[in-house]
Write a protein that holds these residues in place. Structure first.
Motif, short mmCIF file in Angstrom:
data_model
loop_
_atom_site.label_atom_id
_atom_site.label_comp_id
_atom_site.label_asym_id
_atom_site.label_seq_id
_atom_site.Cartn_x
_atom_site.Cartn_y
_atom_site.Cartn_z
N SER A 1 -18.46 -2.17 8.25
CA SER A 1 -18.76 -0.73 8.38
C SER A 1 -19.00 -0.05 7.25
CB SER A 1 -17.56 0.12 9.35
OG SER A 1 -16.47 0.41 8.06
N GLN A 2 -18.89 -0.49 6.29
CA GLN A 2 -19.20 0.10 4.93
C GLN A 2 -20.51 -0.70 4.36
OE1 GLN A 2 -17.42 2.78 3.82
NE2 GLN A 2 -16.60 2.35 5.79
N ARG A 3 -20.86 -1.70 4.84
CA ARG A 3 -22.06 -2.44 4.40
C ARG A 3 -23.53 -1.63 4.49
NH1 ARG A 3 -20.55 -8.59 4.11
NH2 ARG A 3 -18.90 -8.12 2.64
N GLN A 4 -24.08 -1.49 3.59
CA GLN A 4 -25.32 -0.52 3.48
C GLN A 4 -26.18 -0.62 4.83
OE1 GLN A 4 -27.71 -1.02 0.20
NE2 GLN A 4 -27.77 1.30 -0.18
N ASN A 5 -26.68 -1.58 5.11
CA ASN A 5 -27.66 -2.12 6.28
C ASN A 5 -26.89 -2.05 7.42
OD1 ASN A 5 -26.41 -4.59 5.81
ND2 ASN A 5 -28.34 -5.60 6.24
N LEU A 6 -25.44 -1.81 7.62
CA LEU A 6 -24.85 -2.05 9.00
C LEU A 6 -24.00 -0.92 9.26
CD1 LEU A 6 -23.57 -5.64 9.17
CD2 LEU A 6 -24.97 -4.34 10.78
N SER A 7 -23.96 0.17 8.52
CA SER A 7 -22.87 1.09 8.87
C SER A 7 -23.16 1.89 9.90
CB SER A 7 -23.11 2.32 7.61
OG SER A 7 -24.59 2.74 7.43
N PHE A 8 -21.73 1.95 10.67
CA PHE A 8 -21.72 2.57 11.82
C PHE A 8 -20.62 3.41 11.81
CE2 PHE A 8 -18.23 -0.57 12.76
CZ PHE A 8 -18.85 -2.02 12.20
N SER A 9 -20.20 4.52 12.45
CA SER A 9 -18.93 5.43 12.26
C SER A 9 -17.84 4.89 13.04
CB SER A 9 -19.38 6.84 12.53
OG SER A 9 -19.65 6.92 13.86
N THR A 10 -16.79 4.80 12.57
CA THR A 10 -15.53 4.09 12.84
C THR A 10 -14.39 4.50 12.08
OG1 THR A 10 -14.48 2.12 13.51
CG2 THR A 10 -15.74 2.02 11.56
N SER A 11 -13.22 4.55 12.71
CA SER A 11 -11.89 4.65 12.02
C SER A 11 -11.45 3.59 11.65
CB SER A 11 -11.05 5.78 13.00
OG SER A 11 -10.62 5.13 14.08
N ILE A 12 -11.92 2.30 11.81
CA ILE A 12 -11.25 1.00 11.78
C ILE A 12 -11.09 0.98 10.16
CG2 ILE A 12 -11.39 -1.22 11.66
CD1 ILE A 12 -13.60 -1.33 13.79
N GLU A 13 -9.64 0.72 9.88
CA GLU A 13 -9.19 0.38 8.56
C GLU A 13 -8.81 -0.90 8.12
OE1 GLU A 13 -7.52 4.72 7.12
OE2 GLU A 13 -6.25 3.17 7.17
N SER A 14 -8.74 -1.62 7.06
CA SER A 14 -8.45 -2.77 6.60
C SER A 14 -6.82 -2.93 7.06
CB SER A 14 -8.79 -3.14 5.03
OG SER A 14 -8.17 -4.38 4.80
N ASP A 15 -6.38 -3.86 7.53
CA ASP A 15 -4.99 -4.17 7.67
C ASP A 15 -4.33 -4.71 6.30
OD1 ASP A 15 -5.05 -7.49 9.22
OD2 ASP A 15 -6.00 -6.75 7.42
N SER A 16 -5.10 -4.73 5.03
CA SER A 16 -4.39 -5.28 3.96
C SER A 16 -3.04 -4.90 3.65
CB SER A 16 -5.41 -4.82 2.75
OG SER A 16 -4.82 -5.15 1.74
N ALA A 17 -2.15 -5.80 3.64
CA ALA A 17 -0.66 -5.40 3.49
C ALA A 17 0.13 -6.65 2.88
CB ALA A 17 -0.23 -5.16 4.91
N ALA A 18 1.16 -6.58 2.08
CA ALA A 18 2.01 -7.46 1.73
C ALA A 18 3.05 -7.98 2.90
CB ALA A 18 2.82 -6.86 0.34
N LEU A 19 3.06 -9.23 2.89
CA LEU A 19 3.71 -9.72 4.27
C LEU A 19 5.03 -10.64 3.95
CD1 LEU A 19 0.64 -11.37 6.02
CD2 LEU A 19 2.09 -9.39 7.01
N HIS A 20 5.45 -10.30 2.63
CA HIS A 20 6.77 -11.19 2.05
C HIS A 20 7.80 -10.76 2.94
CE1 HIS A 20 6.28 -7.72 -0.59
NE2 HIS A 20 7.35 -7.88 -1.15
N THR A 21 8.02 -9.27 3.19
CA THR A 21 9.32 -9.05 3.56
C THR A 21 9.33 -9.27 5.11
OG1 THR A 21 8.38 -6.65 4.02
CG2 THR A 21 9.68 -7.03 2.03
N LEU A 22 8.16 -9.23 5.85
CA LEU A 22 7.96 -9.88 7.11
C LEU A 22 8.61 -11.43 7.13
CD1 LEU A 22 7.24 -9.46 10.05
CD2 LEU A 22 5.05 -10.11 9.46
N VAL A 23 8.03 -12.09 6.19
CA VAL A 23 8.07 -13.25 6.23
C VAL A 23 9.76 -13.62 6.16
CG1 VAL A 23 8.02 -15.79 5.07
CG2 VAL A 23 5.84 -14.25 5.32
N GLU A 24 10.33 -12.68 5.10
CA GLU A 24 12.03 -13.08 4.87
C GLU A 24 12.70 -12.71 6.26
OE1 GLU A 24 12.48 -10.39 1.20
OE2 GLU A 24 14.58 -10.76 2.06
N GLU A 25 12.20 -11.62 7.23
CA GLU A 25 12.86 -11.56 8.30
C GLU A 25 12.79 -12.74 9.34
OE1 GLU A 25 15.22 -8.92 8.73
OE2 GLU A 25 14.47 -8.57 6.46
N MET A 26 11.66 -13.31 9.52
CA MET A 26 11.26 -14.36 10.19
C MET A 26 12.39 -15.53 9.89
SD MET A 26 7.41 -14.10 10.54
CE MET A 26 6.74 -15.29 11.38
#
Lengths: 347, 371
Positions: A193-218
């Motif tokens: 959605s941020q690339r110059q030749n493709l921008s479309f309006s949206t509220s999508i956000e990256s899901d970037s996150a640290a998963l180590h505590t989730l793994v610990e619980e699993m």
């Protein structure tokens, strides 16, 4: 120890990176002190050596490394800095290891604004502190204008695997369940959605996150988890196809069980992309013995990063090592292993 | 209405499938060609084929403009891209198609050619505006769906005298291609699922010849599962009743006469080529467009003197038979072995909408025996 004094403070607001900042002399030293060390600040880093030395707890060590060449550098839900920290923490965590320390190397283009660099470093420091995994050593290089496209970052991480945990992509067995930690496609579509030749309006956000505590619980819920991987480049489809090859099995998954947010589904339809192949930066896939999947799923649901987790399919015997999917309409299709990434510079 | 959700409603689809099963006559064979590559892709991607009764056979048509582009034309495009002053703008699906000597536009870029992926002709025009000291060539490929945008940009370029822009025109036409298939000796097609988006431009009435001159029913259909299944059902009913008419399932997007403004634009900017080589199908008269004399200044073929290049397909390639419905992908000896999407030998494997590529990517887990 007396501090080095510099003629002028680094002009972070208006200044830019110059070749001297990578030259190993006073200019580089100032950059490291007034920017990197200011934000990453920890005991090991304060020693200002070219390396960090630390004791390790007994056990198997895990090491992982990633290069980050994402474009654009700043996107909804993150930036190249937060991505690099999350990415390497996750790679270490996918071995079942507790991530301990990180190293970060920067290749910066001459002329890169110091304000942007500060923004990236501050972001890295913030997620590193939140995750409890410090950056203890690093390196800085500057290349002439026209190279490095602004900034490339390489991060390396180390961790230790607790006794009794053995996770590997070649351990999947027929009858095991496949668990996905949440909705797919958010990161890739946020970038697009941020690339110059493709921008479309949206509220999508990256899901970037640290998963180590989730793994610990699993891992607390089951010490028999067979495989864990985060679904980055190539998406969920890449993970399952890789495991199919490594474990010499097949997978069948159910399209109706795979969570995809409405906006992501819409954006994918618009651009002709398949969410199964779109990159994620905060989602993992697990292969779990069938009789333990409910317990693992429950543990995931109780963690902020696993609330949309679902059992999406199972491992089957298949000498062809195919991944197939029951479609929403009761038919089946293959989820083939693509040759190339649909979208470049996604991570 | 939420078009994606509503036309993918599981309940409705289940009911429609049951209804189709009741409609088919057990002693009858229904051999239906879906002309459009997008329809082929949808059938496989949604797993619809195995839900249909066994006596409905879907035959995959040549409606994939990437697949039917002759290799020689791609050779021309690569030569243009290698020109030091040229920026070649192309749709993404052309970039990996192998030309002669296994060259691709992507490889040409890696070797220094300026090749840029664009999503529209307007993007290419912007590249020309941003790079006034370069010659920008738009590699125009596609059936009637993508032709009007090319025409409208050429009109702008001509009006504003944008000297550093030209078009390498490879637009092809649907009705002549359908005629080409129907004119063959051993046609085993009972009816057509008519293309969806092409029809928004040319209109339902453009297919009248198939019903009138060849007695074949046509149902113009959309791309969602409900659209396709409904289109198939309407064809089954026509065949049961001995009718041959043109019906329009995709009425939310397609009208009887189509987009007349777009048609006028196309008539102004393009003229008909006498004949054009279609990969897998050979020469088809009046089946492709070239830039008209009025816009000749912006014709890349004239500006760069591109020579005609002819090329032949691999010996083992069965694309010609597959594109006319005489054979299926799995009938081809090299399918999935020497010929795969990574290493396509023929046109059907080349694009994600090609019959062989669609079957390989989505369907090869259920190897059917050809009947």
């Amino acid at each position: 120890m007396s501090k080095v004094t510099y003629l002028r403070k680094l002009d972070v607001k208006c200044g830019t990176i110059e070749m001297s900042h990578g030259g190993g002399g006073r200019a580089m030293s100032q950059l490291v002190e007034e920017l990197f060390m200011k934000y990453f600040d920890n005991e090991l880093l304060r020693q200002q050596n070219d390396q960090a030395s630390f004791a390790v707890p007994a056990g198997r060590m895990v090491m992982a490394t990633d290069a980050h060449v994402i474009s654009p550098l700043f996107f909804p839900g993150g930036d190249i800095g937060s991505l690099s920290i999350h990415g390497t923490i996750n790679d270490v965590a996918m071995a079942g290891a507790k991530p301990l320390y990180l190293a970060a190397a920067f290749v910066i283009e001459e002329g890169f604004p110091l304000s942007d660099l500060e923004r990236v470093v501050a972001s890295m420091a913030k997620v590193s502190k939140t995750a409890g995994v410090p950056v203890v050593t690093g390196d800085t290089k500057v290349v002439e204008r026209g190279n490095a496209d602004g900034l490339y970052i390489t991060t390396t991480g180390v961790g230790v695997v607790p006794e009794g945990i053995q996770l590997s992509g070649d351990l999947a067995k027929a009858g095991d369940h496949v668990i996905l930690s949440g909705a797919i496609g958010n990161h890739g579509m946020a970038i697009l959605s941020q690339r110059q030749n493709l921008s479309f309006s949206t509220s999508i956000e990256s899901d970037s996150a640290a998963l180590h505590t989730l793994v610990e619980e699993m891992l607390k819920a089951s010490s028999n988890i067979r495989c864990l991987r985060d679904a980055t480049r190539g998406g969920l489809a890449a993970v399952l196809n890789e495991w199919a090859q490594q474990s010499e099995v097949g997978f069948t998954i159910d399209e109706q069980q795979i969570p995809v947010h409405e906006q992501v589904a819409g954006a994918c339809e618009l651009l002709g992309l398949d969410p199964l192949y779109v990159a994620n930066e905060g989602k993992l896939v697990a292969v779990v013995p069938a009789d333990e999947s409910a317990a693992v799923l429950n543990a995931m649901h109780n963690h902020p990063l696993g609330q949309e987790a679902a059992i999406i399919g199972e491992v089957v015997n298949d000498a062809r090592r195919f991944v197939s999917m029951q479609t929403r309409y009761g038919g089946t299709r293959m989820v083939d292993w693509l040759t190339a990434e649909q979208l470049p510079r996604i991570c | 209405m939420k078009y994606i959700d509503d036309f993918r409603d599981r309940d409705l689809i289940d009911k429609l499938i049951q209804s189709i099963h009741r409609d088919v006559q057990t002693d009858k064979q229904y051999r239906l060609m879906e002309f459009c590559g997008g329809h082929t892709h949808s059938l496989y991607r949604y797993g619809l084929l195995e839900l249909l009764p066994d006596n409905i056979k879907m035959i995959h048509g040549p409606g994939c403009p990437v697949c039917v582009l002759p290799r020689g034309r791609l050779d021309n495009a690569i030569v243009l891209a290698e020109h030091p002053d040229v920026i070649l703008c192309s749709y993404g699906d052309m970039l990996r198609v192998p030309a002669s000597g296994k060259k691709t536009l992507l490889k040409a870029r890696a070797e220094g050619g300026d090749v840029r992926m664009v999503y529209s002709t307007t993007d290419a025009l912007q590249v020309a505006r941003d790079n006034p000291d370069k010659q920008v060539v738009f590699f125009a490929v596609g059936f009637e769906t993508t032709t009007p945008p090319t025409a409208s940009v050429l009109k702008i370029v001509e009006q504003q005298e944008i000297k550093n822009f030209s078009v390498f025109c490879n637009h092809v036409l649907t009705p002549p291609a359908m005629r080409g298939i129907l004119a063959q000796d051993d046609v085993t097609i009972d009816g057509f699922v008519g293309p969806g988006h092409v029809s928004t431009v040319i209109g339902r009435d453009a297919y009248g010849f198939a019903a009138r001159d060849y007695g074949k029913p046509v149902v113009v259909s959309g791309f969602e599962p409900l659209d396709l299944l409904r289109g198939i059902q309407l064809l089954v009913r026509q065949l049961n009743e001995g009718r041959s008419e043109v019906e329009n399932e995709y009425s939310r997007a397609v009208t009887d006469t189509g987009n007349t403004v777009a048609q006028q634009l196309m008539d102004e900017v393009f003229s008909l080529r006498e004949q054009f080589e279609w990969r897998g199908l050979g020469m088809i008269p009046g089946s492709a467009l070239q830039i008209s004399d009025a816009y000749a200044d912006y014709d890349a073929e004239k500006r760069f003197n591109t020579p005609p290049v002819s090329s032949s397909d691999h010996n083992a390639c069965e694309c010609a038979a597959i594109l006319c419905g005489r054979k299926r992908p799995e009938d081809c000896k090299v399918f999935g072995t020497a010929c795969t999407p990574e290493n396509p030998l023929g046109s059907c494997m080349v694009s994600s909408e090609g019959a062989c590529a669609a079957y390989y990517t989505y369907g090869r887990h259920q190897k059917r025996i050809a009947s």
